[in-house]
Motif scaffolding. Structure first.
Motif, PDB file in Angstrom:
ATOM      1  N   VAL A   2     -15.595 121.699  20.665  1.00  0.00           N
ATOM      2  CA  VAL A   2     -14.547 121.073  21.481  1.00  0.00           C
ATOM      3  C   VAL A   2     -14.036 119.823  20.780  1.00  0.00           C
ATOM      4  O   VAL A   2     -12.828 119.574  20.725  1.00  0.00           O
ATOM      5  N   ARG A   3     -14.937 119.032  20.207  1.00  0.00           N
ATOM      6  CA  ARG A   3     -14.520 117.825  19.504  1.00  0.00           C
ATOM      7  C   ARG A   3     -13.731 118.159  18.241  1.00  0.00           C
ATOM      8  O   ARG A   3     -12.750 117.501  17.918  1.00  0.00           O
ATOM      9  N   ILE A   4     -14.105 119.214  17.530  1.00  0.00           N
ATOM     10  CA  ILE A   4     -13.409 119.602  16.302  1.00  0.00           C
ATOM     11  C   ILE A   4     -12.021 120.141  16.609  1.00  0.00           C
ATOM     12  O   ILE A   4     -11.041 119.780  15.962  1.00  0.00           O
ATOM     13  N   TYR A   5     -11.920 121.018  17.617  1.00  0.00           N
ATOM     14  CA  TYR A   5     -10.652 121.684  17.930  1.00  0.00           C
ATOM     15  C   TYR A   5      -9.814 120.950  18.977  1.00  0.00           C
ATOM     16  O   TYR A   5      -8.727 121.398  19.312  1.00  0.00           O
ATOM     17  N   HIS A   6     -10.317 119.876  19.534  1.00  0.00           N
ATOM     18  CA  HIS A   6      -9.597 118.996  20.455  1.00  0.00           C
ATOM     19  C   HIS A   6      -9.233 119.625  21.795  1.00  0.00           C
ATOM     20  O   HIS A   6      -8.433 119.063  22.528  1.00  0.00           O
ATOM     21  N   SER A   7      -9.769 120.795  22.110  1.00  0.00           N
ATOM     22  CA  SER A   7      -9.551 121.369  23.441  1.00  0.00           C
ATOM     23  C   SER A   7     -10.599 122.448  23.698  1.00  0.00           C
ATOM     24  O   SER A   7     -11.105 123.078  22.772  1.00  0.00           O
ATOM     25  N   GLU A   8     -10.878 122.662  24.966  1.00  0.00           N
ATOM     26  CA  GLU A   8     -11.871 123.677  25.325  1.00  0.00           C
ATOM     27  C   GLU A   8     -11.327 125.082  25.093  1.00  0.00           C
ATOM     28  O   GLU A   8     -12.070 125.981  24.729  1.00  0.00           O
ATOM     29  N   GLU A   9     -10.031 125.268  25.292  1.00  0.00           N
ATOM     30  CA  GLU A   9      -9.424 126.584  25.084  1.00  0.00           C
ATOM     31  C   GLU A   9      -9.534 127.013  23.621  1.00  0.00           C
ATOM     32  O   GLU A   9      -9.920 128.142  23.321  1.00  0.00           O
ATOM     33  N   ALA A  10      -9.217 126.120  22.713  1.00  0.00           N
ATOM     34  CA  ALA A  10      -9.321 126.429  21.278  1.00  0.00           C
ATOM     35  C   ALA A  10     -10.777 126.639  20.875  1.00  0.00           C
ATOM     36  O   ALA A  10     -11.082 127.505  20.047  1.00  0.00           O
ATOM     37  N   ALA A  11     -11.679 125.879  21.471  1.00  0.00           N
ATOM     38  CA  ALA A  11     -13.103 126.035  21.161  1.00  0.00           C
ATOM     39  C   ALA A  11     -13.620 127.386  21.637  1.00  0.00           C
ATOM     40  O   ALA A  11     -14.459 128.007  20.975  1.00  0.00           O
ATOM     41  N   GLN A  12     -13.109 127.871  22.777  1.00  0.00           N
ATOM     42  CA  GLN A  12     -13.501 129.195  23.277  1.00  0.00           C
ATOM     43  C   GLN A  12     -13.120 130.293  22.293  1.00  0.00           C
ATOM     44  O   GLN A  12     -13.875 131.227  22.071  1.00  0.00           O
ATOM     45  N   HIS A  13     -11.940 130.183  21.692  1.00  0.00           N
ATOM     46  CA  HIS A  13     -11.500 131.173  20.706  1.00  0.00           C
ATOM     47  C   HIS A  13     -12.292 131.052  19.416  1.00  0.00           C
ATOM     48  O   HIS A  13     -12.576 132.049  18.751  1.00  0.00           O
ATOM     49  N   ALA A  14     -12.659 129.850  19.032  1.00  0.00           N
ATOM     50  CA  ALA A  14     -13.345 129.610  17.760  1.00  0.00           C
ATOM     51  C   ALA A  14     -14.831 129.933  17.822  1.00  0.00           C
ATOM     52  O   ALA A  14     -15.447 130.148  16.780  1.00  0.00           O
ATOM     53  N   ILE A  15     -15.388 129.989  19.011  1.00  0.00           N
ATOM     54  CA  ILE A  15     -16.835 130.174  19.115  1.00  0.00           C
ATOM     55  C   ILE A  15     -17.279 131.512  18.521  1.00  0.00           C
ATOM     56  O   ILE A  15     -18.360 131.621  17.950  1.00  0.00           O
TER      57      ILE A  15
END
Length: 173
Positions: free
Chosen positions: A132-145
């Protein structure tokens, strides 16, 4: 003033000694006991690199990694906390406990490896809070996980397949 007058005047005053329950509060930037949250640690080695007295060491095995901390060697400089990329390390606002044996100053945490979702290689994925800190949003972090649950080789393959399909205009389902 002679010594007897000083002693006599001191007897009439209250004690200035603090009791244990009446502690002076720690300052806000107090560097007390080092706290390591093993569930967030990815054994990157940054803390080992910046620790000049060598209080932190890492050990890797086939299925586990181990994070070792020697409080007796620590100078509480705070470099490990400052440079930890996953915010795994922090200082508690209490002083380290007094110990009677040298071995009581040693802390070891086991970090379990996980399997790559694609090839089965042993990895330690980034924690969700770090994504979340790297991608600056929870939505982007969900896709990146999904990508971060792969080993480095499989991530590279997925990225190159994605680039190839973007260039050629074909998509794999």
């Amino acid at each position: 003033m002679n010594i007897f007058q000083i002693i006599f005047s001191n007897f009439g005053k209250r004690s200035r000694t603090r009791r244990p329950e009446d502690r002076v509060p720690y300052p806000t930037d107090f560097r007390g006991e080092l706290d390591h949250q093993a569930e967030k640690c990815v054994l990157c080695g940054t803390c080992v690199y910046v620790c000049s007295p060598g209080a932190i060491t890492l050990e890797t095995e086939e299925k586990n990694g181990f994070w070792h901390y020697d409080a007796g060697r620590c100078t509480f400089c705070g470099r490990c906390v400052e440079y930890c990329p996953t915010d795994t390390l922090s200082f508690l606002s209490r002083s380290a406990p007094n110990v009677s044996q040298r071995t009581d100053q040693l802390t070891t945490h086991a970090i379990e490896y996980q399997h790559c979702k694609r090839c089965g290689a042993m990895i330690i994925p980034l924690p969700y809070e770090t994504l979340v800190r790297i991608y600056h949003s929870e939505e982007a972090a969900q896709h990146a996980i999904q990508v971060h649950e792969l080993c480095e080789r499989c991530r590279s393959r997925v990225q190159s397949e994605s680039m190839k399909s973007g260039i050629s205009g074909t998509r794999k389902n």
